[in-house]
Design a protein around this motif. Structure first.
Motif, PDB file in Angstrom:
ATOM      1  N   THR A  44     -19.323  33.957  21.385  1.00 46.14           N
ATOM      2  CA  THR A  44     -19.203  34.777  22.596  1.00 46.14           C
ATOM      3  C   THR A  44     -18.404  34.061  23.687  1.00 46.14           C
ATOM      4  O   THR A  44     -17.790  34.702  24.521  1.00 46.14           O
ATOM      5  N   ARG A  45     -18.435  32.729  23.663  1.00 51.53           N
ATOM      6  CA  ARG A  45     -17.673  31.985  24.675  1.00 51.53           C
ATOM      7  C   ARG A  45     -16.224  31.817  24.247  1.00 51.53           C
ATOM      8  O   ARG A  45     -15.337  31.682  25.059  1.00 51.53           O
ATOM      9  N   ALA A  99      -9.013  49.952  25.529  1.00 42.57           N
ATOM     10  CA  ALA A  99      -8.230  49.645  26.729  1.00 42.57           C
ATOM     11  C   ALA A  99      -6.744  49.908  26.511  1.00 42.57           C
ATOM     12  O   ALA A  99      -6.068  50.449  27.381  1.00 42.57           O
ATOM     13  N   GLY A 138     -17.467  44.909  18.674  1.00 42.14           N
ATOM     14  CA  GLY A 138     -17.518  45.235  20.100  1.00 42.14           C
ATOM     15  C   GLY A 138     -16.248  44.814  20.819  1.00 42.14           C
ATOM     16  O   GLY A 138     -15.700  45.572  21.625  1.00 42.14           O
ATOM     17  N   VAL A 139     -15.784  43.607  20.525  1.00 42.62           N
ATOM     18  CA  VAL A 139     -14.547  43.113  21.142  1.00 42.62           C
ATOM     19  C   VAL A 139     -13.382  44.024  20.733  1.00 42.62           C
ATOM     20  O   VAL A 139     -12.564  44.424  21.563  1.00 42.62           O
ATOM     21  N   CYS A 169     -20.187  42.734  25.049  1.00 41.23           N
ATOM     22  CA  CYS A 169     -18.954  42.601  24.257  1.00 41.23           C
ATOM     23  C   CYS A 169     -17.964  43.710  24.602  1.00 41.23           C
ATOM     24  O   CYS A 169     -16.799  43.447  24.896  1.00 41.23           O
ATOM     25  N   ILE A 170     -18.443  44.945  24.546  1.00 44.03           N
ATOM     26  CA  ILE A 170     -17.547  46.074  24.796  1.00 44.03           C
ATOM     27  C   ILE A 170     -17.076  46.052  26.252  1.00 44.03           C
ATOM     28  O   ILE A 170     -15.881  46.178  26.534  1.00 44.03           O
ATOM     29  N   MET A 188     -25.898  42.138  23.687  1.00 48.33           N
ATOM     30  CA  MET A 188     -24.644  41.631  23.129  1.00 48.33           C
ATOM     31  C   MET A 188     -23.609  42.755  22.992  1.00 48.33           C
ATOM     32  O   MET A 188     -22.434  42.561  23.299  1.00 48.33           O
ATOM     33  N   SER A 235     -14.680  43.006  27.031  1.00 49.21           N
ATOM     34  CA  SER A 235     -13.397  43.141  26.339  1.00 49.21           C
ATOM     35  C   SER A 235     -12.567  44.284  26.912  1.00 49.21           C
ATOM     36  O   SER A 235     -11.346  44.169  27.051  1.00 49.21           O
ATOM     37  N   LEU A 236     -13.245  45.359  27.237  1.00 50.40           N
ATOM     38  CA  LEU A 236     -12.548  46.503  27.832  1.00 50.40           C
ATOM     39  C   LEU A 236     -11.901  46.088  29.156  1.00 50.40           C
ATOM     40  O   LEU A 236     -10.742  46.414  29.431  1.00 50.40           O
ATOM     41  N   ILE A 266     -18.268  36.348  26.936  1.00 53.82           N
ATOM     42  CA  ILE A 266     -19.313  37.347  26.699  1.00 53.82           C
ATOM     43  C   ILE A 266     -20.637  36.622  26.896  1.00 53.82           C
ATOM     44  O   ILE A 266     -20.953  35.696  26.155  1.00 53.82           O
ATOM     45  N   GLY A 307     -13.563  47.392  22.528  1.00 53.48           N
ATOM     46  CA  GLY A 307     -13.184  47.258  23.935  1.00 53.48           C
ATOM     47  C   GLY A 307     -11.686  47.105  24.115  1.00 53.48           C
ATOM     48  O   GLY A 307     -11.064  47.807  24.922  1.00 53.48           O
ATOM     49  N   LEU A 308     -11.096  46.193  23.354  1.00 48.36           N
ATOM     50  CA  LEU A 308      -9.661  45.941  23.488  1.00 48.36           C
ATOM     51  C   LEU A 308      -8.839  47.148  23.029  1.00 48.36           C
ATOM     52  O   LEU A 308      -7.865  47.541  23.680  1.00 48.36           O
ATOM     53  N   LEU A 368     -12.802  35.648  23.344  1.00 46.41           N
ATOM     54  CA  LEU A 368     -11.849  36.263  24.286  1.00 46.41           C
ATOM     55  C   LEU A 368     -10.789  35.271  24.764  1.00 46.41           C
ATOM     56  O   LEU A 368      -9.603  35.626  24.813  1.00 46.41           O
TER      57      LEU A 368
END
Lengths: 231, 330
Positions: free
Chosen positions: A35-36, A84, A76-77, B93-94, B89, B97-98, B319, A80-81, A39
């Motif tokens: 998680t760290r 976007a 999830g990442v 995360c979402i 989490m 990242s968004l 995150i 999100g990306l 990104l």
């Protein structure tokens, strides 16, 4: 073609950026640090390539099987990306990426990838070389080491944590068909990206909202009715 | 400033859009209650699996409802804790990242601060300073809110949360899950004055709570009874009355000790009608957010996040779910 790949299914964490024939990778063995790390890895890759997310064609992610929480981090990442930047998403099998990695490392055309699935089970997949791309020869599954499908092809390469965790049982059952074992090989975003290319060309992509992990193990709790039946 | 809020700390996936000038623009929620009911309580892994399925489609639906695009957002707020690690989490995360993808700031919101500030979404807003009673499945807290961002815990539960006591008691009585509404419904057929249940920790000073003993007392009473449907209703009523009385006594004390005249109720147990009626008898201005903002929701996260973003706070590109996050750390 520009594809970003995300991989967090095991204790390794990686991101990769494929630009045509070249792949740049950020990889670290870092249990519980995904998680760290993930990104900043993505930011670094984009920065170095002087690219914006919106200039990519797709995001590929390691969809499993693997650690449940790890799979959801990558998913999830990715959601999100991709949401976007309005990007196509390509789910890639974690086990297939490991097989692809073994092919590149050792040149083996038949690879069995197996991850420790906890509670005395393994995630299991068998792959063969098709023009440099590893393809599944059977459906991925979760099962006990003693019930893994018998490998029918000789001279196979075995990769993944299951070969260390269940070394005795797996060798007893499958050992005669193996010529190489690498239990320390972890999945990497590099091969997630590579495997995503063909899917992208064939337009096998999904929307950000449809990006989902493949857990293989779907029975994770007992309902009240099931508990009463088993009592 | 237009802020997207994401909540996923337990068994509700919720999103909302809050505009600092126009107020709440839209909010949507997907409840997992039915899913977990089959299991007799929240199964964390199943909760996480549902969040990762639902949150992104909810965000898309929310923007459509508000006729806005992601590119119009100025910031994203998400619940970072406290709560179930796997569930948190997904939202973090979402959300993070968004925000990274859109190149806008993100802020991690404390779930309980969200609940504390939920009444501020109503008109008229409660006057500051106020005392907040936070009662949910995970928490029972009395907090002094001197101003937004400045929280002093006056008292909390030493064992089970009030909502948890409702859930466990309902389970013992075979009333199903979630326990709060189930007990309230059954209590309607209960006869008053048949049982006298203890009001835990009211016979000593302070505003801390304990509901574990009351739960055991209820079980013993139930086991000793004939276990008819009428017994069940009578006991459900006696239990509910004991919890409500206890909360009332502690609220009264908290108001007195701080010389405050405003009380705000938040959290899922705040939806309990008997509790609402009793608290309204207090000599104070009592504010309840609408029922849908008592339980977990995205609006409170978008609102709390907008206040923090407006102050210039933001998270780096990490995150960071915080399953255990004391509100006093804010």
């Amino acid at each position: 073609m520009k594809i970003l790949a995300i991989e967090t299914a095991t204790s390794a964490c990686s991101a990769a950026l494929l630009i045509d024939d070249e792949i740049k990778v950020e990889f670290k063995l870092a249990p519980r640090e995904h998680t760290r790390l993930i990104l900043p890895m993505v930011e670094l890759l984009l920065q170095d390539a002087d690219l914006k997310l919106t200039q990519l064609d797709a995001i590929a992610f390691s969809r499993g099987p693997g650690a449940f929480t790890g799979l959801r981090i990558a998913t999830g990442v990715t959601q999100g990306l991709a949401l976007a930047a309005d990007l196509a998403v390509i789910p890639v099998s974690t086990l297939a990426a490991m097989a692809q990695s073994a092919y590149h490392l050792y040149g083996h055309s038949n690879v069995v990838a197996a991850l420790d699935a906890r509670i005395a089970e393994v995630y299991w997949g068998q792959y063969y070389n098709d023009n440099g791309i590893m393809k599944p020869s059977i459906a991925e599954q979760v099962c006990k080491p003693s019930e893994t499908p018998l490998i029918t092809i000789p001279d196979c390469c075995a990769v993944g944590s299951a070969w260390a965790e269940y070394a005795i049982e797996l060798n007893e059952r499958q050992g005669s068909q193996l010529s190489q074992v690498d239990s320390e090989l972890n999945p990497s975003a590099e091969f997630i990206a590579l495997l995503a290319v063909e899917d992208y060309q064939q337009q096998k992509w999904v929307d950000a909202s449809e990006a989902q992990p493949i857990y293989l193990r779907d029975n994770v709790a007992q309902t009240i009715a099931e508990r009463q039946k088993n009592a | 400033m237009l802020v997207l809020g994401i909540e996923s700390s337990c068994d509700e996936s919720a999103v909302a859009l809050y505009d600092t000038k126009k107020g709440l623009l839209a909010h949507q929620l997907y409840s997992q209650v039915e899913l977990h009911a089959e299991y007799g309580g929240v199964v964390p892994e199943l909760a996480s699996r549902d969040h990762i399925r639902k949150i992104t489609p909810l965000i898309q639906g929310l923007l459509k409802e508000a006729d806005l695009t992601l590119q119009q957002l100025d910031g994203i707020a998400y619940t970072a804790g406290p709560g179930l690690i796997g569930a948190l989490m997904v939202g973090t995360c979402i959300g993070r990242s968004l925000a990274l993808g859109l190149g806008i700031p993100a802020v991690a919101v404390h779930h309980m601060e969200g609940h504390l500030l939920a009444p501020m979404l109503e008109t008229p807003q409660p006057q500051l300073p106020f005392i907040a009673l936070l009662v949910s499945g995970g928490h029972t807290l009395l907090v002094e809110v001197k101003q937004i961002g400045e929280y002093k815990i006056l008292g909390e539960s030493l064992d089970d949360a009030a909502g948890e006591a409702f859930d466990k008691t309902a389970k013992m009585l075979g009333l199903g899950y979630p326990g709060g509404p189930a007990i309230a419904e059954k209590a309607k057929q209960g006869r008053e004055g048949l049982y006298r249940f203890p009001r835990p920790m009211t016979n000593r000073p302070g505003v801390d709570f304990s509901f574990s003993g009351l739960k055991t007392f209820t079980l013993t009473t139930w086991q000793k009874s004939e276990q008819t449907e009428q017994d069940k209703a009578d006991i459900a009523l006696a239990f509910q009355t004991a919890v409500v009385d206890t909360l009332l006594i502690k609220c009264k004390r908290a108001l007195k000790q701080t010389q405050c005249h405003n009380l705000v109720i938040a959290g899922g147990v705040g939806a309990n009608t008997a509790l609402r009626e009793k608290l309204n008898t207090l000599d104070a201005t009592v504010s309840f957010p609408r029922l849908e903002f008592c339980t977990d929701n995205g609006a409170m996260i978008a609102y709390a996040g907008s206040l923090r973003l407006a102050k210039g706070e933001h998270e780096e590109a990490r995150i960071t779910p915080k399953p255990r996050w004391p509100i006093a750390d804010l």
